[in-house]
Every structure is written in C-alpha cells, then in structure tokens.
Design a protein around this motif. Sequence first.
Motif, PDB file in Angstrom:
ATOM      1  N   PRO A 192      79.716  86.551  24.418  1.00 41.87           N
ATOM      2  CA  PRO A 192      79.731  85.491  23.409  1.00 41.87           C
ATOM      3  C   PRO A 192      80.867  84.341  23.567  1.00 41.87           C
ATOM      4  CG  PRO A 192      80.151  87.651  22.584  1.00 41.87           C
ATOM      5  CD  PRO A 192      79.980  87.941  23.888  1.00 41.87           C
ATOM      6  N   GLU A 193      80.825  83.029  23.348  1.00 44.26           N
ATOM      7  CA  GLU A 193      81.790  82.287  23.334  1.00 44.26           C
ATOM      8  C   GLU A 193      82.681  82.523  22.050  1.00 44.26           C
ATOM      9  OE1 GLU A 193      82.115  79.975  25.796  1.00 44.26           O
ATOM     10  OE2 GLU A 193      80.160  80.135  26.560  1.00 44.26           O
ATOM     11  N   ARG A 194      83.975  81.824  22.285  1.00 45.49           N
ATOM     12  CA  ARG A 194      84.839  81.917  21.273  1.00 45.49           C
ATOM     13  C   ARG A 194      84.295  81.448  19.913  1.00 45.49           C
ATOM     14  NH1 ARG A 194      90.876  80.195  22.792  1.00 45.49           N
ATOM     15  NH2 ARG A 194      90.940  79.662  20.592  1.00 45.49           N
ATOM     16  N   GLU A 195      83.728  80.239  20.122  1.00 51.66           N
ATOM     17  CA  GLU A 195      83.255  79.757  18.674  1.00 51.66           C
ATOM     18  C   GLU A 195      82.151  80.404  17.865  1.00 51.66           C
ATOM     19  OE1 GLU A 195      82.681  75.272  19.657  1.00 51.66           O
ATOM     20  OE2 GLU A 195      81.266  75.296  17.645  1.00 51.66           O
ATOM     21  N   GLU A 196      81.478  80.900  19.049  1.00 50.89           N
ATOM     22  CA  GLU A 196      80.373  82.228  18.223  1.00 50.89           C
ATOM     23  C   GLU A 196      81.062  83.153  17.592  1.00 50.89           C
ATOM     24  OE1 GLU A 196      77.515  80.669  22.063  1.00 50.89           O
ATOM     25  OE2 GLU A 196      78.339  82.815  22.033  1.00 50.89           O
ATOM     26  N   CYS A 197      81.880  83.856  18.131  1.00 49.09           N
ATOM     27  CA  CYS A 197      82.784  85.008  17.593  1.00 49.09           C
ATOM     28  C   CYS A 197      83.339  84.250  16.219  1.00 49.09           C
ATOM     29  CB  CYS A 197      83.883  85.466  18.665  1.00 49.09           C
ATOM     30  SG  CYS A 197      83.122  86.164  20.142  1.00 49.09           S
ATOM     31  N   ALA A 198      84.000  83.221  16.404  1.00 47.99           N
ATOM     32  CA  ALA A 198      84.557  82.675  15.227  1.00 47.99           C
ATOM     33  C   ALA A 198      83.670  82.504  14.163  1.00 47.99           C
ATOM     34  CB  ALA A 198      85.470  81.522  15.667  1.00 47.99           C
ATOM     35  N   THR A 199      82.428  82.176  14.403  1.00 46.62           N
ATOM     36  CA  THR A 199      81.316  81.554  13.434  1.00 46.62           C
ATOM     37  C   THR A 199      80.831  82.960  12.801  1.00 46.62           C
ATOM     38  OG1 THR A 199      80.889  79.661  14.590  1.00 46.62           O
ATOM     39  CG2 THR A 199      79.303  80.393  12.972  1.00 46.62           C
ATOM     40  N   CYS A 200      80.463  83.872  13.515  1.00 45.15           N
ATOM     41  CA  CYS A 200      79.971  85.069  13.190  1.00 45.15           C
ATOM     42  C   CYS A 200      80.886  86.071  12.519  1.00 45.15           C
ATOM     43  CB  CYS A 200      79.172  85.555  14.467  1.00 45.15           C
ATOM     44  SG  CYS A 200      77.777  86.685  13.850  1.00 45.15           S
ATOM     45  N   SER A 201      81.990  86.195  12.939  1.00 39.91           N
ATOM     46  CA  SER A 201      82.979  87.389  12.564  1.00 39.91           C
ATOM     47  C   SER A 201      83.347  87.276  11.189  1.00 39.91           C
ATOM     48  CB  SER A 201      84.030  87.432  13.486  1.00 39.91           C
ATOM     49  OG  SER A 201      85.056  86.015  13.434  1.00 39.91           O
ATOM     50  N   PRO A 202      83.510  86.273  10.383  1.00 39.65           N
ATOM     51  CA  PRO A 202      83.554  86.381   8.954  1.00 39.65           C
ATOM     52  C   PRO A 202      82.693  87.522   8.124  1.00 39.65           C
ATOM     53  CG  PRO A 202      83.781  84.212   9.623  1.00 39.65           C
ATOM     54  CD  PRO A 202      83.333  84.773  11.017  1.00 39.65           C
ATOM     55  N   PHE A 203      81.449  87.270   8.586  1.00 38.51           N
ATOM     56  CA  PHE A 203      80.324  88.362   8.096  1.00 38.51           C
ATOM     57  C   PHE A 203      80.897  89.782   8.572  1.00 38.51           C
ATOM     58  CE2 PHE A 203      78.277  84.413   8.104  1.00 38.51           C
ATOM     59  CZ  PHE A 203      77.802  84.453   6.769  1.00 38.51           C
ATOM     60  N   LEU A 204      81.279  90.060   9.445  1.00 41.54           N
ATOM     61  CA  LEU A 204      81.954  91.395   9.885  1.00 41.54           C
ATOM     62  C   LEU A 204      83.118  91.828   9.010  1.00 41.54           C
ATOM     63  CD1 LEU A 204      82.116  93.789  12.097  1.00 41.54           C
ATOM     64  CD2 LEU A 204      83.519  92.370  13.448  1.00 41.54           C
ATOM     65  N   MET A 205      83.930  90.734   9.021  1.00 43.93           N
ATOM     66  CA  MET A 205      85.300  90.944   8.256  1.00 43.93           C
ATOM     67  C   MET A 205      84.673  91.473   6.744  1.00 43.93           C
ATOM     68  SD  MET A 205      87.877  90.454  10.168  1.00 43.93           S
ATOM     69  CE  MET A 205      87.703  89.533  11.778  1.00 43.93           C
ATOM     70  N   ARG A 206      83.570  90.939   6.332  1.00 41.52           N
ATOM     71  CA  ARG A 206      83.239  91.155   5.023  1.00 41.52           C
ATOM     72  C   ARG A 206      82.808  92.643   4.563  1.00 41.52           C
ATOM     73  NH1 ARG A 206      79.639  86.073   3.032  1.00 41.52           N
ATOM     74  NH2 ARG A 206      79.296  87.467   1.243  1.00 41.52           N
ATOM     75  N   GLN A 207      82.017  92.796   5.864  1.00 44.88           N
ATOM     76  CA  GLN A 207      81.311  94.346   6.224  1.00 44.88           C
ATOM     77  C   GLN A 207      82.545  95.302   6.038  1.00 44.88           C
ATOM     78  OE1 GLN A 207      78.980  92.638   9.413  1.00 44.88           O
ATOM     79  NE2 GLN A 207      77.683  94.424   8.938  1.00 44.88           N
ATOM     80  N   ILE A 208      83.668  94.806   6.935  1.00 46.84           N
ATOM     81  CA  ILE A 208      84.811  95.914   7.070  1.00 46.84           C
ATOM     82  C   ILE A 208      85.316  96.092   5.559  1.00 46.84           C
ATOM     83  CG2 ILE A 208      87.089  96.169   8.058  1.00 46.84           C
ATOM     84  CD1 ILE A 208      86.286  94.545  10.604  1.00 46.84           C
ATOM     85  N   ALA A 209      85.593  95.215   4.958  1.00 40.86           N
ATOM     86  CA  ALA A 209      86.206  95.143   3.583  1.00 40.86           C
ATOM     87  C   ALA A 209      85.299  96.030   2.516  1.00 40.86           C
ATOM     88  CB  ALA A 209      86.285  93.785   2.998  1.00 40.86           C
ATOM     89  N   VAL A 210      84.014  96.139   2.717  1.00 37.48           N
ATOM     90  CA  VAL A 210      83.204  96.702   2.072  1.00 37.48           C
ATOM     91  C   VAL A 210      83.207  98.207   2.420  1.00 37.48           C
ATOM     92  CG1 VAL A 210      80.712  97.297   1.592  1.00 37.48           C
ATOM     93  CG2 VAL A 210      81.585  95.005   1.290  1.00 37.48           C
ATOM     94  N   VAL A 211      83.214  98.777   3.730  1.00 40.05           N
ATOM     95  CA  VAL A 211      83.038 100.006   4.225  1.00 40.05           C
ATOM     96  C   VAL A 211      84.457 100.521   4.120  1.00 40.05           C
ATOM     97  CG1 VAL A 211      82.714 101.522   6.243  1.00 40.05           C
ATOM     98  CG2 VAL A 211      81.140  99.395   5.947  1.00 40.05           C
ATOM     99  N   LYS A 212      85.738  99.882   4.417  1.00 47.02           N
ATOM    100  CA  LYS A 212      87.016 100.155   4.240  1.00 47.02           C
ATOM    101  C   LYS A 212      87.360 101.537   4.967  1.00 47.02           C
ATOM    102  CE  LYS A 212      86.289 100.370  -0.392  1.00 47.02           C
ATOM    103  NZ  LYS A 212      86.003 100.638  -1.849  1.00 47.02           N
ATOM    104  N   PRO A 213      87.080 101.517   6.290  1.00 51.21           N
ATOM    105  CA  PRO A 213      87.487 102.634   7.221  1.00 51.21           C
ATOM    106  C   PRO A 213      88.920 102.886   7.442  1.00 51.21           C
ATOM    107  CG  PRO A 213      87.227 100.525   8.439  1.00 51.21           C
ATOM    108  CD  PRO A 213      86.754 100.130   6.977  1.00 51.21           C
ATOM    109  N   LYS A 214      89.113 103.902   7.588  1.00 55.12           N
ATOM    110  CA  LYS A 214      90.471 104.403   7.836  1.00 55.12           C
ATOM    111  C   LYS A 214      90.936 103.877   9.077  1.00 55.12           C
ATOM    112  CE  LYS A 214      91.175 108.544   4.968  1.00 55.12           C
ATOM    113  NZ  LYS A 214      90.991 110.228   4.751  1.00 55.12           N
ATOM    114  N   VAL A 215      90.064 104.081  10.280  1.00 57.06           N
ATOM    115  CA  VAL A 215      90.239 103.498  11.703  1.00 57.06           C
ATOM    116  C   VAL A 215      88.774 102.761  12.270  1.00 57.06           C
ATOM    117  CG1 VAL A 215      90.794 104.394  13.990  1.00 57.06           C
ATOM    118  CG2 VAL A 215      91.580 105.733  12.073  1.00 57.06           C
TER     119      VAL A 215
END
Length: 300
Positions: A192-215
């Motif tokens: 994936p291009e950098r721009e594609e990663c930058a556009t999509c990853s905010p949703f992943l960040m939100r998933q991480i903040a919900v799951v709240k993993p230790k690692v």
Amino acid sequence: MPRTLDPELRRALTARIRYYNEMGIYDFYHRPVSVNTQEVTAPIAVDEQEIAVSINPESGEQMSPRKSAAVAMPVALEGEENIFGVIAPKPEQSVSDPVKALKIIREDLGDCTRCVLHKQGRKQIVFGVGNPKAELMFIGEGPGADEDEKGEPFVGRAGQLLNNMIKAMGIEREQVYIANIVKCRPPGNRQPEREECATCSPFLMRQIAVVKPKVIVALGATAAKTLLAMNSSMIQLRGRFYDFRPAGIRSNDPDWDGCKLAVTYHPAFLLRDPRQKGEAWKDLQMVMKELGLKAAKQTT
Ligand code: SF4
C-alpha cells in the motif's frame, strides 16, 4: 479590553481543525501565550519541531523521533466561542461494550471510498477479527486475495503460518485481535502507498483504542513504519519494545494509556525466507515474556 479573533482567521482555524480531524488527529494543545503579545493571532500550523520521542523503557534507549500530532493553538479568550467545539469525540468513545464500539467504527467506515484502493478491484473491506478485549493484537499490511475473498485478515497461507505462530505462543487465534493497516486489497498484492496507509489507518487507531491491547505486534515493515511513523529498516526496528499510543485517539478508559509495540517479520516474508523464522520466534518470545505466556508444548 477583551480581544476577539478575526472572523476570517476563525473560519480558517475551523477549516484547518476539520482537516486534521479527517486525518485522524484529534488531540490538540495550546501553548500558554500572553494575550499581550502578537503570538495570539499567529496562524495555526503543525509544529514540525514538536517531537514525541519513543523510549524503550527497558533499555532506556532513545529511538528515532516520531512526529507528534501536536498543533500549536492560540489561547481561547474569555467570552469567545470555543473553536475547539468542532472537535467531536468519536462516537464509540461513549460506548463501554467493545463489540458495540467496534460495530460503530465499522458503520462509520461504511462502503469506504476514501482512498483509491476502493476502485482497484477490492471485493470487500476487511475490517479486523478476533477478541474485542484481546491483550495481544497483530497488525499486518493489507488483505491479499484470500482475505479479500473471505473478508477476514490472515486466512491464506500467511494466515496459517500466523495461526501456527500464535499457537506456538501458547494461545489460540480467537484470543487475539488481528487487523491490517489498509482494509482493502492493493491490486497485485502490491505494497500500500503511504497515502493509502495514512487515509485508512485512523480507523485502525480507533480499533486499537477500543480493544486496548497490552501488546501490539506489527507484522512487517509497512505495519511497523506506519504505526511508529519511523522510516527504519526491519533490522533496526526489531528486537525491542516501543511505547505506543494510537495517534489522534483518546481511549474512553482512563486506565489505558497505550501499550507496548514489538515488530517482527510478516508471515508472507517468512514463507519466502523460512530461515528468518528463528528471528521471528525471538521477537514472539519477547512478547510472551511481557504477557506471561508459556510456549505451547511441541506435539510429535
Ligand atoms: S483501504 Fe481503507 S481508506 Fe482505502 S478505501 Fe479501503 S477502507 Fe477506505
């Protein structure tokens, strides 16, 4: 005498904050400036000098700097409408049930057309799968053909190897959460291009903040570089923990202030170069130690 912001400047600031929100940046802070100085009307700008440094807490080693989402803001003056009002908290932040919170994020993503990958042959969006309260999260690069077909990350040959890696750690796939940096298959399995990663990853960040993993284990260079905002080689990135907080997102849990992040090889790479499996196992052992996991007994 109370001072007010020029309406034009206010409009420009509001537009700029919306722009940052769309980029997944929500946390802002202001510099304390004197209202007697001209600084108060200085144009808003991402401060390229504001650097958040990631430190390995065990070795104390200072890693390459990581740009923060810090934005210098003028102080809101008494009696003024707060321009920060345009920053709405994410809808899932008011929901305590992680299953419901992830559903809200998925609904927000919708039939996403935010980057070009939506029109380059994807069959479906591959959101993420697993335990919504997982202590361990694996993040890869993007869906391949099998994942695109099934709508689930890591279900092809690389997925089978990831399953084996998880089993070797003494746990099951269902216990972890698995996602990718981009949720649509890049054509021909290209990176994936950098721009594609930058556009999509905010949703992943939100998933991480919900799951709240230790690692979190970042699988491969694309995942590691996107999550850490670092442009180092895999050799430099592996073998240590990083302090990680999802960019631009605040968890609704005051007790969760981020997690540790380790980097290892992507299973697809390990299929191409099995000699590196031993190195990947070292990375996973580091994670197991952190989580108090015991390696699965070998069956013959
Ligand atoms: S990769 Fe992500 S941002 Fe791009 S279209 Fe798919 S879901 Fe949307």
